[in-house]
Scaffold this active site. Sequence first.
Site, PDB file in Angstrom:
ATOM      1  N   SER A   1      -0.500 -22.492 -21.701  1.00 32.77           N
ATOM      2  CA  SER A   1      -0.569 -22.307 -20.254  1.00 32.77           C
ATOM      3  C   SER A   1      -1.706 -23.120 -19.662  1.00 32.77           C
ATOM      4  O   SER A   1      -1.590 -23.637 -18.549  1.00 32.77           O
ATOM      5  CB  SER A   1      -0.710 -20.825 -19.895  1.00 32.77           C
ATOM      6  OG  SER A   1      -1.832 -20.256 -20.542  1.00 32.77           O
ATOM      7  N   GLU A   2      -2.836 -23.267 -20.392  1.00 31.65           N
ATOM      8  CA  GLU A   2      -3.923 -24.142 -19.952  1.00 31.65           C
ATOM      9  C   GLU A   2      -4.613 -24.805 -21.132  1.00 31.65           C
ATOM     10  O   GLU A   2      -4.721 -24.214 -22.217  1.00 31.65           O
ATOM     11  CB  GLU A   2      -4.976 -23.387 -19.119  1.00 31.65           C
ATOM     12  CG  GLU A   2      -4.601 -23.179 -17.667  1.00 31.65           C
ATOM     13  CD  GLU A   2      -4.043 -21.803 -17.405  1.00 31.65           C
ATOM     14  OE1 GLU A   2      -3.633 -21.541 -16.260  1.00 31.65           O
ATOM     15  OE2 GLU A   2      -4.018 -20.987 -18.343  1.00 31.65           O
ATOM     16  N   THR A   3      -5.072 -26.016 -20.885  1.00 35.80           N
ATOM     17  CA  THR A   3      -5.922 -26.778 -21.796  1.00 35.80           C
ATOM     18  C   THR A   3      -7.132 -27.222 -20.989  1.00 35.80           C
ATOM     19  O   THR A   3      -6.982 -27.667 -19.845  1.00 35.80           O
ATOM     20  CB  THR A   3      -5.178 -28.003 -22.350  1.00 35.80           C
ATOM     21  OG1 THR A   3      -4.050 -27.562 -23.106  1.00 35.80           O
ATOM     22  CG2 THR A   3      -6.078 -28.850 -23.232  1.00 35.80           C
TER      23      THR A   3
END
Length: 276
Positions: free
Chosen positions: A44-46
């Site tokens: 979902s996020e990096t």
Amino acid sequence: MLSFRQVDVFSAAPLLGNPVAVVHDADGLDDETMARFARWTNLSETTFLLTPSTPRADYRLRIWTPGGELPFAGHPTLGSAHAWLEAGGVPAGADVVQECGAGLVRLRRDDAGRLSFQAPPLIRSGPVSSDDVAGICRALRIEESAIVESTWIDNGPGWVGVLLADGESVLALEPDFAAFGDLKIGVVGPYDDGPRAVEVRAFCPGYGMPEDPVTGSLNAGIGQWLAGGRLPASYVASQGTALGRAGQVHVRREGQDVWVGGDTRTTIVGSVDALG
């Protein structure tokens, strides 16, 4: 090669929270490389840790979804602070201060030892138009009468908040993701009893993920909206249940400030060498 960590956020149990990929010492990476790596991790996020541009911050953070960059997000903020501290980062003051697209965000350990961030100011709040309410109902496949209250609670990602009658109603949702358009909808419903006060779900297909497992930014907005009013000033939110996760988000209001915390655990440590 750059140091890399993957951190599970918002769950005390292993592998049941929301993972974030964190790349250290990423000053030399350009936007396209960051975007490409975020698409490849498919989380979902990096995030990418960089040198701050202001002496008031301990580090600078850039946050990417598979669909683009965000000015702020909650679980990446907690996971990245955890990674920075674990790698030897030492804050200049009593709190960790993160610089990101939304400005400076403060983090500290709460009474239970969990990292918590101070919710940033909302960039959009207030009533939801009748057209947007109609769009929300189409996207969630519910009648307008099912909505107890709705409001904008956007602190960067674009959240509109929707309150339903109870947590069971939240878990029963089967959204029509093709009907979302640009909407990023956060849904919350209370429980009458038990260890968690509410069930939360976060729908954001525009960011390359139909549903985010456990969402700090959304829970921050919900806390600014409901904590100390419809909800207690301090409570625990459940999120990720519909996806087989066991997210627990600790929200507390202290005067005008809302703090959002959760457990953080490193699951992968290594290096990446394909970003040059």
